[in-house]
Every structure is written in C-alpha cells, then in structure tokens.
Design an enzyme around this catalytic site. Sequence first.
Site, mmCIF file in Angstrom:
data_model
loop_
_atom_site.group_PDB
_atom_site.id
_atom_site.type_symbol
_atom_site.label_atom_id
_atom_site.label_comp_id
_atom_site.label_asym_id
_atom_site.label_seq_id
_atom_site.Cartn_x
_atom_site.Cartn_y
_atom_site.Cartn_z
ATOM 1 N N GLY C 15 -4.524 -35.750 34.850
ATOM 2 C CA GLY C 15 -3.138 -36.232 34.942
ATOM 3 C C GLY C 15 -3.060 -37.690 34.558
ATOM 4 N NE ARG C 76 -3.922 -31.039 34.622
ATOM 5 C CZ ARG C 76 -4.180 -31.970 35.545
ATOM 6 N NH1 ARG C 76 -5.402 -32.138 36.015
ATOM 7 N NH2 ARG C 76 -3.219 -32.736 36.035
ATOM 8 C CG ASP C 107 -11.021 -34.666 41.821
ATOM 9 O OD1 ASP C 107 -10.224 -34.526 40.867
ATOM 10 O OD2 ASP C 107 -10.813 -34.207 42.954
ATOM 11 C CB THR C 130 -6.109 -40.183 39.911
ATOM 12 O OG1 THR C 130 -5.314 -39.368 40.795
ATOM 13 C CG2 THR C 130 -7.201 -40.808 40.755
ATOM 14 C CG ASP C 132 -3.226 -37.361 43.296
ATOM 15 O OD1 ASP C 132 -2.011 -37.511 43.495
ATOM 16 O OD2 ASP C 132 -3.696 -36.453 42.603
ATOM 17 C CG ASP C 134 -7.741 -37.768 45.015
ATOM 18 O OD1 ASP C 134 -7.962 -38.589 44.087
ATOM 19 O OD2 ASP C 134 -7.440 -36.589 44.820
ATOM 20 N NE ARG C 176 0.047 -29.540 42.291
ATOM 21 C CZ ARG C 176 0.055 -29.377 40.975
ATOM 22 N NH1 ARG C 176 -0.810 -28.561 40.399
ATOM 23 N NH2 ARG C 176 0.920 -30.022 40.242
#
Lengths: 326, 326, 326, 326
Positions: C15, C76, C107, C130, C132, C134, C176
């Site tokens: 992303g 992707r 990741d 990213t 996110d 994370d 998500r």
Amino acid sequence: MSKNIERIAVLTSGGDAPGMNAAIRSVVRSGIYFGKQMFGISQGYQGMINNEITPLNSKSVSNIVQRGGTILKTARCMAFKTPEGRKTAYENLKHHKIDALIVIGGDGTFTGAEIFSREYNMPVIGIPGTIDNDLFGTDFTIGFDTANNTVIEAIDKIRDTAASHDRLFFVEVMGRDAGHIALWSAIGGGAEAVLIPEKETHIDDLVEKLMVDLKNQKTSSIVIVAEGDHGGGAFKIAEKVKERFNYDTKVSILGHLQRGGSPTSFDRVLASRLGQAAVEGILKGKNRKMVGIISNRIEFTDLTLAIKNQIEVDESLIDLVNILAI
Amino acid sequence: MSKNIERIAVLTSGGDAPGMNAAIRSVVRSGIYFGKQMFGISQGYQGMINNEITPLNSKSVSNIVQRGGTILKTARCMAFKTPEGRKTAYENLKHHKIDALIVIGGDGTFTGAEIFSREYNMPVIGIPGTIDNDLFGTDFTIGFDTANNTVIEAIDKIRDTAASHDRLFFVEVMGRDAGHIALWSAIGGGAEAVLIPEKETHIDDLVEKLMVDLKNQKTSSIVIVAEGDHGGGAFKIAEKVKERFNYDTKVSILGHLQRGGSPTSFDRVLASRLGQAAVEGILKGKNRKMVGIISNRIEFTDLTLAIKNQIEVDESLIDLVNILAI
Amino acid sequence: MSKNIERIAVLTSGGDAPGMNAAIRSVVRSGIYFGKQMFGISQGYQGMINNEITPLNSKSVSNIVQRGGTILKTARCMAFKTPEGRKTAYENLKHHKIDALIVIGGDGTFTGAEIFSREYNMPVIGIPGTIDNDLFGTDFTIGFDTANNTVIEAIDKIRDTAASHDRLFFVEVMGRDAGHIALWSAIGGGAEAVLIPEKETHIDDLVEKLMVDLKNQKTSSIVIVAEGDHGGGAFKIAEKVKERFNYDTKVSILGHLQRGGSPTSFDRVLASRLGQAAVEGILKGKNRKMVGIISNRIEFTDLTLAIKNQIEVDESLIDLVNILAI
Amino acid sequence: MSKNIERIAVLTSGGDAPGMNAAIRSVVRSGIYFGKQMFGISQGYQGMINNEITPLNSKSVSNIVQRGGTILKTARCMAFKTPEGRKTAYENLKHHKIDALIVIGGDGTFTGAEIFSREYNMPVIGIPGTIDNDLFGTDFTIGFDTANNTVIEAIDKIRDTAASHDRLFFVEVMGRDAGHIALWSAIGGGAEAVLIPEKETHIDDLVEKLMVDLKNQKTSSIVIVAEGDHGGGAFKIAEKVKERFNYDTKVSILGHLQRGGSPTSFDRVLASRLGQAAVEGILKGKNRKMVGIISNRIEFTDLTLAIKNQIEVDESLIDLVNILAI
C-alpha cells in the site's frame, strides 16, 4: 465554427497565479474535444521568440488541475515589446502552422497579445490569470481566490497567538498597485484596519483607531498592509506607529508564498470554464477578446477595455472593514 | 497515590505554542478523572500574582483540543523574578488551597517554577510547551511539529512559484537561539541551504553553492534563514548575496504565524499524553520534574536538567540538508 | 565502506504511504552523494519481474518531497512469491548490474525482500513505509503521521457541525488489523470512544457511555471505528446503536483519502533521514535490516524481527481516550 | 432610515453551513454601528418558541469569523409550522421588544420567515446560508464554496493514491436534491464522471466510459456521486459497476465533514457583505426579501421568489465534466 483554425497554441505570461495549470488543462482538452491540434509555448512570449513550442495531448495535462504554478512556465519578456521580437515570434508560430493563440495572464500579457494580433492578423483570446483581480470584464481573475485564502490562513494563525498575548500585528500582503487582496483578506481575516495603495495612509488615524480599541479592551489587533501602500510597507508603518504609541508590535511579510499553493475550488472551476470558453470563442471567430465570468455566465470583453478599465476598489468594502472592526 | 494533593492548578507561560490547549484539557480532565479539583491560572505567573485563579471543570476545556493559542493566555512576568512577587503568588495559591502546580512552557517557565517550588515547598511538574524544541528530557516539545508544518506549507507554496520563474527565495523562520525549526523545515521543504544560529554564516560559501546550482541548471533555489542567524536575518542576507551575484531574490518573513494554527495530530497526542502523565506524576509524589516522551514512553527529568541541557543541534541533520540539495 | 556496491536500486511496494516520495528522493540523492549509480524499479516487485528498471539522477527526484503517492508506483505481486518469479527478478537485476536493493514498504514487502536476499545473496535494506505503524524497530513508520493528520482534520470539521446540532457521529478510519490510526486520531480528535481490532467491541458498553454523556448534556459525540473492528464497520455499528438508543446518527467512511495527501513535516524528515541511513547502511555492509528511528537516533533491526514483532497497541492510549472523554 | 426599528434579532436555522458565524458577526456589528440593539436567538425557530433570546454586543461575536458551525446553533423545528408555535414565538419577540428579524438559512428557513412575517407584520430579511447553493437571487450561497473546497481536498488525496495504483474510486458527496457540489467538485477535482439527482443515471454509459478510459491507459479513475443520485449512493453504484466490469473499486462516503471547517475567504467575505446589507436593508424598510450578491453587487429578491426559483443545474457544467475527462 471556423474551419480555418486547426492548430491552437497556449501560453502563460507575467506573474504566475494558482489555477493557471487548470486553465492550460482545460484549453488543451477542450481543443482536443473539438478535434484541434494543441500546442504549448514555454516561458510566455520569450518562448515564442525562442521557438519553445511543443505539441500537447490529453496526457500532457493530466494530474495538474490541483498544481500551483504553471507547467508552461512564465517569464517577463522585453524582446516582445520590439517589432523584431514579435516578427521572430510570428515566424515561429507560422513554422508550426499555429492558427490561433490563447494567452493566460494579466494586463501586460493582454497588451502584448493585442498588438501582436493586429500586426500579424493572428486570432487571440485572453484568459485573466492574475492574483491581483484588476481586470475589467470578469467578476474574478484566476488566482485571486487562492491568494485570499492563503492570506486569511496566515491571519488565522496570527490571531491565535494574538489572542494569547496583547499585541499589535502588521501583515504585509501582495498588491503593488491594487488593494484587492488586502481588502478582501482584511474582511475575511477580521482585521482591525487595512492600508491600500488606492487610499492615502494617515498614521495618526490608524494610531487613534488602535488607541480606541485598546481602551475598549480589545487586547490584540491585526492591521493588513498592501505592499504598494504609500506608507512604505509593513516594517515602516510598524515603526511609525511605535513612535506614537507604546505597543508590542510584530511584523509578517508574506511575500511570494501568496502566488503559490494548490488552487481553490473556485479558481479551478473558474479556470476550467474560462479555458473551455476561450477555445469555443476562438473557434466561433472571436478575436482580441478577454473571456470572463460575470454572474456565473461567460462574457467576452475587448482586450483593450479589459486592460484600461481596471476594477476600481469597491468603497463599500472599505466601509465594511471599518464597520466590522468596531 | 498521595492523599494530600486535592487541588491542582495549571498555567501556561512564555511564548505560546500550538497544543497548549490540548495539554490544558488533558491536565484538567485527568485531574477530574482522579477525583481532584482543578484550577486555571490566567496570564501565567502574572495571573498568579494578580490572583486570576478560577475553577475548571470538564466543560471548561471542551472543544479546545484543536485550537491554537492558549485559553489561559500567557504573559512574560518580571514580578515573579522578585521574592515579593513570588510571595504574593504563593499567598494567592494558599488562599485557593492549591496543593500543586502544573506549568506549561519553556526554559523561562521552568526556571521560575523550580525556584518557587523550593521556596514554598509547592509540588510542581513542568510540561514542555514551546515551538523551539530546545529542552532536554523529551524527544519533542509541544508546538514544534505544528510550527514545522506551518513553515513547510509556506515553502511548498513558494516552490510552486519558484519553479515557474527562475528565482532565489529567502524564507526567515523563527529561532532566536535555536535552529531546530530552520533545520527541520529545510529538510522537509527541500531547501538548497539553511542558516542557523548554531553555525557561523559564510556568505561566500552560500554564494558559491548557489552558483554551482545555477550552473547545474537548478532554475530556482530556496534558502531558509533562522531569525537568530548571525548573518542578520533574511533581508540582510539577501542583500549581501545580491551584491556578489546577479539573481532575482525575494524574501518572506513568516513571523508570528509560526506560533499559531490548529495543532497537528502529533502535538495533540503529545500534549494529551504529557498532560495526563503530569497529573499522575504529581499525584505519585513527583516534584520539580519535567514530563517528556522518549521513544514513545513517558519519562521524567529534573527541571534543572531539562533547562541546562538544551538539545544541541544534530550535526547529521545539517549534513542531510547538504546531501539532499545536490 | 564496501567497495563492491556501485549500483543500487530502489522500489516501493504494498500500500502506498505519504512520504514514500521523500524517501525515494533521499535514497537517490544520498547514493549519488556517495558516488553510486542509482536505479528505480517501477510497480514494486512486479516491475522487477517485468524489468521496469531505469536509472535515476538528481533531477529525477526534484520537486517530489511534498508529493503524496509514489513516483515509482506500487503494486502487490503474487509472482514474487514463487521461485520462478524471483529468479526472473534476479536476472533482471543482474542484467542491470544492480549490486544492492532498498525496498520501501511494510511487512509484506520485507518478507519478500528477506527471502530474495537469502536466495540470491543480494544485499537489501528495508525502509518502513506504511500508514499502519505496525513494525517493530522504529518509533514511527513513514505515512502514519500524515494519515493521522488527515483523519483529525476530518474530525475537526465534523465537530463543527456536531456542536451546532445534537448528534452522534461515527467515523470509520483505516486499520484492517491495527488500531493505531484509530487510537491516535481518537486522542487527537477528542473523540468520545474508539473501536479497534485489538479489543472486543461491546455495543452495550458503548451505548451506556453515550447515554451517560447525554445525561451530562454532552450534546454531541464522535466515535472512531477502525475498519477492521470486530463490530463490522461504522455503518453496522451505527445501526446497532440506533436499535438500543434513539439518537440522530451520521456516518463518514473516510476510505482511501487517508493514503494520500502531501506528507507532513514529520513524515518528510523521517523519510529523508531513513533514506540517507539506508544508503549509508548498505554501503557499510549492513544486510537484511530495516532502518528505523528510535528516540531521534537511527537504528537497524533484522527484517525478520521488524515483521514478527508488530507494535502492540499501547494500553495506556486506550485509557487516555477514556480519561479525556469524561 | 426607518426610525421604528431599534431592536433586531438574528437566528440560524436548518442545516449549518460554514460562514454562518461570519454572517452573525456582520449582522451584529453592523447593527451596533447603526446604533441598534442586537439579539441572538438560539437553536433557530425552536429557540424563538422556547424564548432563548439574549442580547449580543460586539465582543459576543469576536474571534468567530474563522469558525465553522454556528454559535447560535441551529435546529429543525416542527412547532414553528403550526400557528400555535408561531404565536408563542411572536409573543417572545414582543416580550423582548424585537422590531425586526434576520434569518440565516435555506429554503425551509425562508418559508417559515415569510409566513411569520405576514402573520405578525414582522419585518424580516433572509440571508442565504446553505452549502447546497440552491436559491434564486444570489450567485452563491454561504457555505457552498467551503464545502466544494473540502470535497476537492479529499479528491486530491485520493488522486495521489489512485495514481500510485490502478484503481477506480467512488466518492459520495452531499446533495440530496441538488447536484451543485457534485458538479463543481467533479470539475475542480478532475473527476472522470459525475452522477447527480438532476440527471438519470445509466450504469451502462458509465461502464462504457470507464472501459474506454482503461483502453486509453488511464490507469485510475474517480467518479463523484451525489448522495441523492437515483442510482442509490456510491456503495450501490460501485457494486453495479463491479458486476459488469472487473476493476478494483474503492468507496469514500465523505458525510457531514462537508458541513464543517473554517470558512473560505469567499464565504467569509460573502457572509460579511450579506450581513451588513441585511441590516442596512431592514433599516431602509425592506421586508420579506432575501439579500444576495449578483456579479459582486448586493441585490434583494422576494423570499417567495428565492425559494421557488431554485437554481437549476447548469447544463454547460455537465458538458464541461465530459470535455475535461477525455
């Protein structure tokens, strides 16, 4: 529609203004829509003289509607003021078989276009692209709205800190000859006073007004100064006020950031509409006209009129600043 | 938790910084959450001396997390530097039965708090609220991130117009003693050079760099100047460069708009976390500490250390500006 | 520094995140600064397989530090999960004599890089890009700060209208598997409650909280819902709340606008620092590491660790939302 | 000017719109400037019935020109549609000796004002405050410009990520009965297509257009959907398109954030001018008129006309979307 116009060139000239790219995009895509071949001239009239003329297709103008500045670049050009310069320019256009010209800019741009069009019988339409909003024949010029928003965002930030301290702020905005940006941003920014080139500046009146505010416990004040104000710019006026009045004064000179930034919705839609109308106009045989929007409708005005009849500053807006600052 | 602290007062002092309101809100609501009575002191230490102390409830701080400035206002206060001033201040706190104090500000604020706390045995925690990012014991101070964003938004706008013309722009940003904002915004803004108080300014080196850029056909350049730079501010440096180098130069002095504006996400979260941690810290018996965040974790540092060990400018960031400007 | 690495390629994968362009620019210019030849791979691993590999010079990355998205595009890629795909990719790199690889992503990107590096003995460094946040081994990932600011600007606007009416608003934000954006924006946006994937959602508790608010005359409320929340998204939760509780509810689904926008100061500086450090790291012989920033210092972490040890949601931040919402 | 009008009340009603506060401020300060006593009514007509009427002075409206929402709050009111409701409302006005009323809102607001004014011989002027731009007698309504800017900022962010991937985005914007926001933001946002309530929606045409784009290697597309579109909103249309066409589609529902935000320069100046003109108009004996701006000049229109003659959607703008999307 005229059958003779098959190849149209577009240029931007003079000071850049947010929305010029949206206008270029609209000119190019509208031309393609009507089956024409489109060309871009770099660096304004200078590029016309230097033969910097390249074909543009739909993809050439993709993903630019939101960009400040101008992908065609702009320049001021002394050579185009000479017959020799214009002759070279014409020969370059002829070489590329350009049938018509769309110029995006302000009064200097239109003056050049008017002369050139008469000399070489070249159809030309002007699109008003200038942050100064000083052209007759359109309610607004492209870039004025974005510049106003840039200024009031700055004022809003200053007001935050002004309200936290007790201070007097001077904010200098663009406008060498015209106070439109100063006036609009004074209203929109909730300023206590505005100084513009169209009005004489009386420091004593300003000081008196600020003293009354202080007495009424207005704990902070913002004064907008157009760069062309006769008082000599924000720093000088701040000094003069300080001489008469013991106040903690601060100065911001916004400068050229007022010419940049992603154009607002208003400027994008205005530019898109004017770009399309310019192409339709030139294909319908209009010549030496500026395309403008008056009360949401497209109108064409002679370039000579657009230039000479500069929008005067609206006295009612000056009154409004004073009323809102009570 | 300490049973003795029942009434906590909060104030903002020194230059205002975006996020101070988010910190006030967090202090007040965290205090209420732990069952304490909360008070706000207006105008910093001046309000403590003038007894401008009022109770605050949850609603007092609603709808302010997004506001620039400080609802408690701020002021610089000479009287608090005198024993008499502090005595009056203490008596006012005593009158309101205030048990502890949370002060939001920079090094001046913490110096006052440190002395006052020792003199009157008043528990105090400092929250780092200053756009200058010049305190030891926290990765970031409240307001620094917002100020940086304000500056790069201005630079982005200037780049639009810079890319449309061939020009050299000087942008003066805040930083009387510290070049952090200048350095960060030079990196974030993609500037060609940066001048900061921590480094000597060599106009010749700057001119040489700009000449190389020009030769490499970089058609526009932006130079960031911290207000405290030894060269004397953006206007003076622009003049000096012009003397050596024929370039169309333009100057923006951003000024106090860098202190305002709605705080960024980063400053709001930082302020909210520090506000809560300050309350928890003081209830757990911490005293004369600054609360900070280091690598996303809350850390407490002695006020005396926080003040003395000013964050030095990171040499690797200066190198980075040069690398990115090639 | 290693003498063997002369040609370095960079790609973005997974992303997209605001700041990826600033990272690309920094990688390319840092490489050039150290005398290396730099290459860009389009469309992530897909472009590596399709041989979309082109040289990049300093100008290739000019004027992009402020742009959202990624000029290298991202995709992707299923084929890279197969040995055949990776073999083709390697042959393309070999064909261009690429000595080392810098990959920007999350990741998934790092997992692919790790396998590929081992299989073909290709030095690789990962840059955490990213929204996110994370990944383990860095205080922040590139894009997280911009996404948070996008969300709180939306919440600020909703609060304006919420405060003018009496209403309950549900705002669905990205996330998500991770609630970081939801949690940070709930704190920064001053939300009344937040629902995240890491916690079970109890509609009854939410309704009870909202009823208490109403009794306390909070006239409007904003609830942040992470898209991956177990309650099923903002629309479903709004419906469930309505069943139990007669309130005028409104829903906003922010969607992919959270991936875009000009990166913030924080993300630009972070990306610029990580880009430079990645190049320096790879030239110093580091391999299969992610470069991160911990407490303002550069740190390298094994890719395998960065991936596996996802940042857990910080319980203290969940508590903070509840404290601030009283 | 009329000698009889000494006390004027102002209210906001219906959906809130950015710029309402600027209008309130201008009404109040203009009234004070002309020596009148000014009152604010909370919660629209509901507050008139509930007697929520309080005096406003110059300070009551300071520091609000830049705020979204309305400090007077707004509500929809069923009781005012009944003779009993209006009778109570009138008695409350009489009790406060209110001589005239200025109402800020849209067609519902004006309908109530018209009836009330006739029933009780109460002078009333309407100020067009609605993001929908659906009133006759003014080029623009207050809030429309801000809403458009909010939407195009969202589209700009989506375009960043759209250009990094190959995707189709549907963005649902406000407009239950009117497609003005959808149309303006489609032009300003550079969208590929727009679906509005005023036009029948043919999914097949949309799919065909998107397929042509794909064939022409437009790698991403944005479609704007007005919430009142007959296709049933962005989610449903996205599903229908997916059935016919294998494309990765994403949906954003912007929702009520379109009603909020700091008003733009345009909306602040418009609101300030209309506020002053409304006061001057009512003092000069105008009644049951809406004040508007046509081609930068103040114009008054009968309330009955303003309501009935809703601005029709401009067909040329629909054509423009199609031309610009080639």
